[in-house]
Design an enzyme around this catalytic site. Structure first.
Site, PDB file in Angstrom:
ATOM      1  CG  ASP A  20      -1.854   1.195   1.303  1.00 48.29           C
ATOM      2  OD1 ASP A  20      -2.082   1.872   0.367  1.00 48.29           O
ATOM      3  OD2 ASP A  20      -2.179   1.575   2.345  1.00 48.29           O
ATOM      4  CG  ASP A  97      -6.042 -13.556 -12.902  1.00 44.39           C
ATOM      5  OD1 ASP A  97      -6.891 -14.372 -13.615  1.00 44.39           O
ATOM      6  OD2 ASP A  97      -5.555 -13.807 -11.858  1.00 44.39           O
ATOM      7  CG  ASP A 203     -10.718 -17.213 -12.948  1.00 40.75           C
ATOM      8  OD1 ASP A 203      -9.794 -17.474 -12.032  1.00 40.75           O
ATOM      9  OD2 ASP A 203     -11.763 -17.177 -12.764  1.00 40.75           O
ATOM     10  CD  GLU A 256      -7.773 -21.579 -11.718  1.00 40.86           C
ATOM     11  OE1 GLU A 256      -7.915 -21.710 -10.216  1.00 40.86           O
ATOM     12  OE2 GLU A 256      -8.753 -20.716 -12.025  1.00 40.86           O
ATOM     13  CG  HIS A 325      -5.287 -15.975  -5.577  1.00 42.31           C
ATOM     14  ND1 HIS A 325      -4.770 -16.659  -7.061  1.00 42.31           N
ATOM     15  CD2 HIS A 325      -6.656 -15.832  -5.930  1.00 42.31           C
ATOM     16  CE1 HIS A 325      -5.523 -16.669  -7.769  1.00 42.31           C
ATOM     17  NE2 HIS A 325      -6.684 -16.425  -7.476  1.00 42.31           N
ATOM     18  CG  ASP A 326      -7.697 -19.502  -5.414  1.00 39.21           C
ATOM     19  OD1 ASP A 326      -8.247 -18.303  -5.021  1.00 39.21           O
ATOM     20  OD2 ASP A 326      -7.643 -19.878  -6.724  1.00 39.21           O
TER      21      ASP A 326
HETATM   22  O1  TEU Z   1     -10.051 -20.373  -9.033  1.00 42.60           O
HETATM   23  C1  TEU Z   1     -10.965 -21.472  -9.406  1.00 42.60           C
HETATM   24  C2  TEU Z   1     -11.120 -22.772  -8.512  1.00 42.60           C
HETATM   25  O2  TEU Z   1     -11.143 -23.575  -9.066  1.00 42.60           O
HETATM   26  C3  TEU Z   1     -10.518 -22.833  -7.074  1.00 42.60           C
HETATM   27  O3  TEU Z   1      -9.265 -23.088  -6.817  1.00 42.60           O
HETATM   28  C4  TEU Z   1     -11.196 -21.917  -6.278  1.00 42.60           C
HETATM   29  O4  TEU Z   1     -10.285 -20.986  -5.685  1.00 42.60           O
HETATM   30  C5  TEU Z   1     -12.027 -22.436  -5.223  1.00 42.60           C
HETATM   31  O5  TEU Z   1     -11.204 -22.621  -4.090  1.00 42.60           O
HETATM   32  C6  TEU Z   1     -12.622 -23.962  -5.377  1.00 42.60           C
HETATM   33  O6  TEU Z   1     -13.066 -24.652  -4.457  1.00 42.60           O
HETATM   34  C7  TEU Z   1     -10.243 -19.262  -9.680  1.00 42.60           C
HETATM   35  C8  TEU Z   1      -9.537 -18.164  -9.031  1.00 42.60           C
HETATM   36  O7  TEU Z   1      -8.156 -18.341  -8.861  1.00 42.60           O
HETATM   37  C9  TEU Z   1     -10.349 -17.789  -7.672  1.00 42.60           C
HETATM   38  O8  TEU Z   1      -9.538 -17.050  -6.937  1.00 42.60           O
HETATM   39  C10 TEU Z   1     -11.643 -17.400  -7.966  1.00 42.60           C
HETATM   40  O9  TEU Z   1     -12.379 -17.111  -6.812  1.00 42.60           O
HETATM   41  C11 TEU Z   1     -12.434 -18.217  -8.959  1.00 42.60           C
HETATM   42  O10 TEU Z   1     -11.552 -18.745 -10.073  1.00 42.60           O
HETATM   43  C12 TEU Z   1     -13.483 -17.550  -9.444  1.00 42.60           C
HETATM   44  O11 TEU Z   1     -13.114 -16.533 -10.406  1.00 42.60           O
HETATM   45 CA    CA Z   2      -3.645   1.835  -1.281  1.00 42.02          CA
END
Ligand code: TEU
Ligand code: CA
Length: 546
Positions: A20, A97, A203, A256, A325-326
């Site tokens: 930030d 993305d 995505d 992905e 990030h997931d």
């Molecule tokens: O993720 C899709 C996905 O299948 C997973 O990894 C998801 O994070 C979820 O945990 C399923 O249980 C992608 C993105 O990486 C994610 O951040 C988004 O929320 C999602 O698509 C929807 O756009």
């Molecule tokens: Ca900021």
């Protein structure tokens, strides 16, 4: 044009949590600009930015309401242009993305689409409810269930119909049977490529085309998926994207891809098919789960490494990753974030960066950031975690079990702010951060690790620079030599060069005697006699080429 993306190390930024600069507690583009020299120094050649577009943030930017504009939280289009320019200057390529399975329900297209007479109606997937038996109650158009533990259909009062959403109800799915949608997406891609972007991370790309909307076979999760995973329609669209847009630019795509096998993955990413350049698969991330990611089983290095080796062998080229990030933090999951924090983080770095394929490092991984020590649901921001927690409550899962699911698996583990220093909020913000900063920033941070030549960060730098300068590590073949309970040994070879990579997942000593020149060791040793310390990894250049 060369396949330059095969030669570089990639780094994923989750902009909300990176840096930030205006004290609003949210990471921004100027923060990324500020940290570009850091990334250069690390040896990074590709940056993947998680979404920075306009979005109501139901799913932190994965619900886009304008693909051609920057969310004011992140800054302006001028900042973006400046970032692209500066990155180019440093020879860092940026990929965006592309979230195109769905938009936000606040996107103009969807607002229009609510009107049955609008030309935008057909941009999304609308269906009347089924007439319900004797009660006469309306029923959902089919029995599909969403990725976020809900039904897939939402009723719209205005038009009296339901729309499909594989993710949250604020993420309506686009209709890829409508050629106008495909044209819109292509024009968005051109918009970004013309700005100087070097490609896209697509995505959930292999679910965009729905074969039919029939009921699916009832499953514990994702009922209906046989009707949309990796359909021929998706393959055609990807070939079309490639032929008419991507091939006209010096760029690449990484998709992905969910629920793929090596075979169906190869259909999406084999170079001869001209679809994706590479893809993110999940099987290695599922080796410590059962049925769904929320149910954990003990981490078994052998199962994990065998799965990695299987994918190395199956695909010409992989996009390799241990975090994003997931996913929870890798050192907390596959290593030991207490007693062997440094050792296991360095070992995982070695495993990842020496594989064949393009390595993707997730922000904070290079300093061994750990899972967050959440203590209550109030600290959780992620929509998925909240939905799953609610569902688990409805199913009467015991509280302890429910909470452990979220605590250990929840996506917010990866989304806490980047730990730059031991100072206020880890140097992420001088304001109030949008999500909690891990207490351990006092110990684990960039500043102290930069100063320490033996830190995880310094090791990453050494390893990346070794890889950047080694053709055999960048493009050599892969061969698994030994995968045992806690040892993974593999070769990379090219012409008459061979490097053997030995990584240990053991908390005690192990042995793997082998002759050759020691190139790198996570313990900084000067020579190698075949014995390995806990979680040690070594790289050996080999003479014998048998
Ligand atoms: O993720 C899709 C996905 O299948 C997973 O990894 C998801 O994070 C979820 O945990 C399923 O249980 C992608 C993105 O990486 C994610 O951040 C988004 O929320 C999602 O698509 C929807 O756009
Ligand atoms: Ca900021």
């Amino acid at each position: 044009m060369t396949n330059w993306w095969r030669d570089k190390v990639a780094y994923q930024i989750y902009p909300r949590s990176f840096q930030d600069t205006n004290s609003d507690g949210i990471g921004d583009l100027r923060g990324i600009i500020k940290r570009l020299p850091y990334l250069k120094e690390l040896g990074i050649g590709i940056l993947w930015l998680s979404p920075v577009y306009q979005s109501p943030n139901d799913d932190n930017g994965y619900d886009i309401s304008d693909y051609r504009d920057i969310h004011p939280d992140f800054g302006t289009m001028n900042d973006m242009d400046e970032l692209i320019e500066l990155a180019r200057h440093l020879d860092i390529r940026i990929i965006m993305d592309m979230v195109i399975n769905h938009t936000s329900d606040e996107h103009e297209w969807f607002k229009e689409s609510r009107n049955p007479a609008s030309p935008y109606r057909d941009y999304y997937i609308w269906r009347p409810g089924k007439k319900g038996g004797l009660s006469g109650k309306r029923k959902l158009p089919n029995n599909w269930t969403s990725f976020f533990a809900e039904d897939c259909w939402e009723y719209d009062e205005q038009s009296g119909e339901y729309y499909l959403h594989l993710f949250s109800k604020k993420q309506p799915d686009l209709n890829y049977r409508n050629p106008a949608v495909i044209e819109e997406v292509k024009s968005i891609m051109r918009f970004w490529l013309d700005k100087g972007i070097s490609g896209f991370r697509f995505d959930v790309i292999n679910v965009i085309y729905k074969n039919s909307l029939e009921n699916g076979r009832k499953r514990f999760i994702l009922t209906g998926r046989e009707h949309y995973v990796s359909c021929e329609g998706t393959h055609e669209i990807l070939r079309d994207f490639r032929r008419t847009v991507l091939s006209e630019y010096d760029c690449f795509s990484v998709g992905e891809s969910v629920m793929v096998t090596p075979k169906t993955a190869a259909d999406l990413a084999d170079p001869t098919r001209h679809e994706l350049d590479m893809l993110f698969s999940f099987e290695h991330m599922e080796t410590d789960t059962v049925i769904v990611k929320w149910f954990r089983r003990r981490f078994a290095p052998k199962r994990f490494c065998e799965t990695i080796a299987k994918w190395q062998n199956a695909l010409e080229w992989n996009a390799n990753y241990l975090e994003n990030h997931d996913q929870p933090r890798s050192v907390s999951r596959f290593g030991d974030d207490l007693r062997f924090h440094e050792e296991s983080a360095k070992m995982l770095a070695t495993l990842l960066l020496c594989l064949r394929g393009t390595p993707f490092i997730y922000q904070g991984q290079e300093i061994g950031m750990t899972n967050f020590d959440f203590t209550s649901m109030e600290q959780i921001e992620d929509i998925e975690s909240h939905n799953v927690y609610r569902l688990a409550s409805r199913l009467h899962f015991p509280e302890r079990f429910r909470w452990n699911m979220i605590r250990l698996v929840g996506r917010d583990n990866a989304r806490t702010p980047m730990q730059w220093s031991a100072g206020h909020c880890g140097g992420f913000t001088s304001g109030k951060p949008w999500i909690g900063v891990n207490e351990n920033h006092i110990k684990i941070n960039v500043e102290s690790q930069t100063a320490n030549p033996d830190s995880i960060l310094s090791y990453y730098k050494k390893l990346i620079s070794l890889r950047n300068g080694s053709e055999v590590l960048r493009s050599g073949e892969f061969k698994a030599i030994r995968i045992s309970k806690d040892l993974f040994v593999y070769d990379r070879y090219l012409d008459n060069e061979k490097i053997t990579v030995i990584v240990s997942f053991s908390k005690t000593f192990s042995r793997y005697p082998i002759k050759g020149e020691l190139l790198l060791s996570t313990y900084n040793r000067k020579d190698f006699d075949g014995s390995l310390m806990p979680y040690e990894a070594v790289l050996i250049r080999r003479e014998d080429l048998t």
